[in-house]
Design an enzyme around this catalytic site. Structure first.
Site, PDB file in Angstrom:
ATOM      1  N   GLY A  71      -1.340  -9.374  12.617  1.00  0.00           N
ATOM      2  CA  GLY A  71      -1.931  -7.996  13.002  1.00  0.00           C
ATOM      3  C   GLY A  71      -2.623  -7.317  11.862  1.00  0.00           C
ATOM      4  O   GLY A  71      -2.493  -6.249  11.462  1.00  0.00           O
ATOM      5  N   THR A  72      -3.430  -8.059  11.244  1.00  0.00           N
ATOM      6  CA  THR A  72      -4.245  -7.610   9.955  1.00  0.00           C
ATOM      7  C   THR A  72      -5.870  -8.243  10.319  1.00  0.00           C
ATOM      8  O   THR A  72      -5.785  -9.437  10.333  1.00  0.00           O
ATOM      9  CB  THR A  72      -3.814  -7.744   8.760  1.00  0.00           C
ATOM     10  OG1 THR A  72      -4.827  -7.260   7.542  1.00  0.00           O
ATOM     11  CG2 THR A  72      -3.398  -9.208   8.289  1.00  0.00           C
ATOM     12  N   HIS A  82       0.895  -1.311   0.070  1.00  0.00           N
ATOM     13  CA  HIS A  82      -0.129  -0.071  -0.078  1.00  0.00           C
ATOM     14  C   HIS A  82       0.812   1.347  -0.064  1.00  0.00           C
ATOM     15  O   HIS A  82       0.387   2.273   0.298  1.00  0.00           O
ATOM     16  CB  HIS A  82      -0.988  -0.085   1.409  1.00  0.00           C
ATOM     17  CG  HIS A  82      -1.864  -1.153   0.990  1.00  0.00           C
ATOM     18  ND1 HIS A  82      -2.773  -1.617   2.192  1.00  0.00           N
ATOM     19  CD2 HIS A  82      -2.331  -1.832   0.121  1.00  0.00           C
ATOM     20  CE1 HIS A  82      -3.475  -2.541   1.851  1.00  0.00           C
ATOM     21  NE2 HIS A  82      -3.227  -2.871   0.606  1.00  0.00           N
TER      22      HIS A  82
END
Ligand code: APR
Length: 238
Positions: free
Chosen positions: A172-173, A104
């Protein structure tokens, strides 16, 4: 060396003091995505968008990698580690990870409004982008970030990396955003997939080994499990 691929998200950097997006008090509780993270927002209110990223960039300069980032970098001693991150911070690199792919974009880089594939480093000493800051060809600079609605040019290389992985680790997503979340589908059936998160995450895949912990504690636990796996003869199914 076995290829260990990590897919990380905002939770990876939570213990470094960087807000996640969808937890309580997350970024998307304070800002509307459509006001700060879309090309339309930038066209409509460029100063607001530039200021949003200038604030996040300044915050990043105050943060440092946590034990989870450092633990992943240490795994490079025993594995061919590739990090695929949805995060735009540079904490994986600063912790010592040598192969990091940003899906991203990157907060510490800018690009031209006319060429979002050519990135320019932003010096920590002068971390803001303002209206009037131009690339060498006279085009306005913008954050080197993939905004909602924009293509994710790095997804193809990321798919190839996951397809070649021996072990996949998701950290952590919330797996809410595609195409990043779809990367799990490219891990081979039967290969070990670990998921580190303090909360339940619906990964839409069976056989996942959950480590219910934060990134720092979870990566430490992962390293122990991987060590045990290495001690098991290769022909014994995991
Ligand atoms: N350690 C590990 N995981 C944590 C921690 C922690 N200390 N704290 C929170 N988490 C977990 C949450 O439980 C949640 O599952 O991190 C996850 C964060 O999810 P999101 O906030 O949705 O972040 P992310 O999945 O990275 O978002 C994906 O959405 O807005 C876009 O482009 C943005 O890259 C981002 C994408």
């Amino acid at each position: 060396m076995k290829k260990l691929v990590v897919l990380s998200g905002a939770g990876m950097s939570a213990e470094s003091g960087i807000s996640t997006f969808r937890d309580s008090n997350g970024l998307w509780e304070k800002y509307k995505v459509e006001d700060v993270a879309t090309p339309e927002a930038f066209d409509r209110m460029p100063e607001v968008v530039l200021d949003f990223y200038n604030q996040r960039r300044r915050q990043l300069l105050e943060c440092k990698p946590n034990a989870g980032h450092i633990g992943l970098a240490k795994l490079e001693k025993d594995f061919d580690v590739h990090v695929i991150t949805q995060n735009v911070d540079n904490l994986h690199e600063r912790a010592g990870s040598s192969k990091v792919l940003h899906l991203h974009g990157e907060l510490m880089k800018s690009c031209s409004v006319n060429d979002i594939n050519t990135a320019y480093d932003i010096p920590p000493a002068n971390p803001d982008i303002h209206i009037g800051d131009k690339d060498p060809y006279g085009n306005q600079l913008r954050p080197f970030i993939v905004w909602f609605g924009e293509a994710v040019p790095m997804i193809e290389p990321a798919i190839k990396i996951v397809e070649q992985s021996d072990i996949l680790v998701v950290i952590g997503t919330s797996l809410n955003v595609y195409p990043a979340a779809g990367l799990l589908n490219y891990a081979r059936r039967g290969q070990p997939v670990f998921l580190i998160d303090p909360k339940e995450v619906n990964a839409h895949r069976s056989g996942i080994r959950y480590i219910k912990a934060g990134a720092s504690e979870g990566v430490e636990k992962l390293a122990e499990l991987l060590k045990e796996m290495k001690e098991v003869p290769a022909n014994v199914p995991l």
